[in-house]
Scaffold this motif. Structure first.
Motif, PDB file in Angstrom:
ATOM      1  N   SER A 111       1.188  -0.845  -0.334  1.00 28.26           N
ATOM      2  CA  SER A 111       0.425  -0.074  -0.107  1.00 28.26           C
ATOM      3  C   SER A 111       1.137   1.220   0.155  1.00 28.26           C
ATOM      4  O   SER A 111       0.377   2.263  -0.631  1.00 28.26           O
TER       5      SER A 111
ATOM      6  N   SER B 280      -8.085   6.038  -8.102  1.00 29.07           N
ATOM      7  CA  SER B 280      -8.910   5.410  -7.198  1.00 29.07           C
ATOM      8  C   SER B 280     -10.334   4.662  -7.426  1.00 29.07           C
ATOM      9  O   SER B 280     -10.387   4.900  -8.759  1.00 29.07           O
TER      10      SER B 280
ATOM     11  N   ARG C 185      -6.603   0.631  -7.796  1.00 33.87           N
ATOM     12  CA  ARG C 185      -5.814   1.416  -7.133  1.00 33.87           C
ATOM     13  C   ARG C 185      -4.141   1.241  -7.765  1.00 33.87           C
ATOM     14  O   ARG C 185      -3.874   0.330  -7.238  1.00 33.87           O
TER      15      ARG C 185
ATOM     16  N   LEU D 257      -7.738  -5.675  -2.654  1.00 32.86           N
ATOM     17  CA  LEU D 257      -7.637  -5.130  -1.799  1.00 32.86           C
ATOM     18  C   LEU D 257      -7.063  -4.815  -0.495  1.00 32.86           C
ATOM     19  O   LEU D 257      -6.401  -3.715  -0.435  1.00 32.86           O
TER      20      LEU D 257
ATOM     21  N   ARG E  62      -3.763  -2.162  -1.213  1.00 31.67           N
ATOM     22  CA  ARG E  62      -4.160  -1.305  -0.838  1.00 31.67           C
ATOM     23  C   ARG E  62      -4.624  -0.745   0.232  1.00 31.67           C
ATOM     24  O   ARG E  62      -5.102   0.294   1.003  1.00 31.67           O
TER      25      ARG E  62
ATOM     26  N   LEU F 228      -7.311  -1.976   2.277  1.00 32.10           N
ATOM     27  CA  LEU F 228      -8.664  -2.024   2.399  1.00 32.10           C
ATOM     28  C   LEU F 228      -9.079  -3.446   3.282  1.00 32.10           C
ATOM     29  O   LEU F 228      -8.210  -4.335   3.294  1.00 32.10           O
ATOM     30  N   ARG F 229     -10.504  -3.285   3.857  1.00 30.53           N
ATOM     31  CA  ARG F 229     -10.772  -4.648   4.457  1.00 30.53           C
ATOM     32  C   ARG F 229     -10.820  -5.898   3.632  1.00 30.53           C
ATOM     33  O   ARG F 229     -11.732  -5.390   2.483  1.00 30.53           O
ATOM     34  N   THR F 230     -11.075  -7.065   3.876  1.00 29.08           N
ATOM     35  CA  THR F 230     -11.106  -8.028   2.974  1.00 29.08           C
ATOM     36  C   THR F 230     -12.184  -8.564   3.608  1.00 29.08           C
ATOM     37  O   THR F 230     -12.297  -9.928   2.687  1.00 29.08           O
TER      38      THR F 230
ATOM     39  N   ILE G 137     -16.699  -8.263   0.724  1.00 31.05           N
ATOM     40  CA  ILE G 137     -15.550  -7.416  -0.363  1.00 31.05           C
ATOM     41  C   ILE G 137     -17.490  -7.374  -1.026  1.00 31.05           C
ATOM     42  O   ILE G 137     -18.420  -8.048  -0.887  1.00 31.05           O
TER      43      ILE G 137
END
Length: 265
Positions: A38, A80, A102, A188, A191, A193-195, A198
């Motif tokens: 990330s 994004s 992203r 995700l 980057r 983000l939560r996994t 989804i």
């Protein structure tokens, strides 16, 4: 005549001091690797913004970034959002041939032919940056680290294409769908983000199109994965998919790899 071994004096082996012994390189944990990935994406975008001042455009689901046949002059990178790449099959049907998240680049295929080889379409609201290719080449000459990043992105695209082909050629239906969900979760995670849950921006038909399967096969595969408690559906619409344990999903995929010599039906 005595052997050479008896003629040469032996030297006792000295133990290597602990401070001089090579230390094993610790393996990165998944969280550490994702955090670094990330950060790498963020630093790449910052470098592009500072050296090239790209054209920024907000896109919404369904917006076209470029079309097949358009003259090649720019490369694109997602700041994004998510987008898909579409090509026309021989019978005129649209085929999903790639997904971009992203930090991913778009348009590399246009370098070889001088025009874009597929359509790039936004799947949700996001921002895409357009970078003139000639300006990018000039910037790479001034900033070698930028050239390295472009080469890394090209190499990553080759690896993703290979992995996608291997999935289609070696995995049965359930594992192929599981591999798709794991890939989405990994994208995700890398980057930040939560996994665990989804939201897929694709219909079952689009997923099947991407994986070379029918809509019905995708739906049945998802149901079987849910019965195995590898995934679950928090809502009735089943657009959101929860993955309680990505590690278990990965283990299921590995156990499903087709043995050498076996032909998928």
């Amino acid at each position: 005549m005595p052997s050479c071994n008896t003629c040469l004096p032996t030297t006792p082996t000295r133990p290597v001091p602990a401070e001089r012994r090579p230390h094993p390189v610790p393996e990165l944990t998944a969280s550490t690797a994702n955090r670094r990935a990330s950060q790498h994406i963020t630093e790449t975008l910052q470098l592009l913004a500072s050296t090239l001042n790209p054209q920024r455009r907000v896109v919404h689901a369904g917006d076209t970034i470029y079309q097949s046949g358009d003259a090649f002059s720019h490369l694109y990178i997602l700041n994004s959002g998510i987008c898909k790449l579409l090509s026309l099959s021989a019978d005129g049907r649209e085929q999903v041939v790639g997904l971009k998240f992203r930090g991913d680049w778009l348009g590399f295929a246009g370098i070889a032919k001088g025009h874009h080889m597929c359509d790039a379409v936004a799947m949700d609201t996001g921002e895409v940056w357009a970078i003139r290719y000639d300006a990018l080449l000039a910037a790479c000459a001034r900033h070698p680290e930028l050239l390295g990043l472009v080469h890394q992105a090209m190499s990553g695209e080759i690896v993703r294409d290979r992995d996608s082909m291997m999935s289609v050629c070696t995995l049965p239906a359930d594992a192929r769908v599981a591999d798709f969900l794991r890939y989405w979760a990994d994208c995700l995670a890398s980057r930040g983000l939560r996994t665990d849950q989804i939201s897929l921006c694709m219909t079952r038909a689009e997923i099947g199109n991407y994986l070379g399967m029918t809509l019905e096969t995708v739906s049945r595969a998802l149901s079987r994965l849910a019965r195995k408690d590898l995934i679950c559906f928090p809502e009735k619409g089943r657009r959101d998919i929860a993955i309680p344990d990505v590690g278990r999903l990965e283990a299921f995929i590995q156990q499903s790899v087709t043995p050498v010599g076996h032909t998928l039906q």
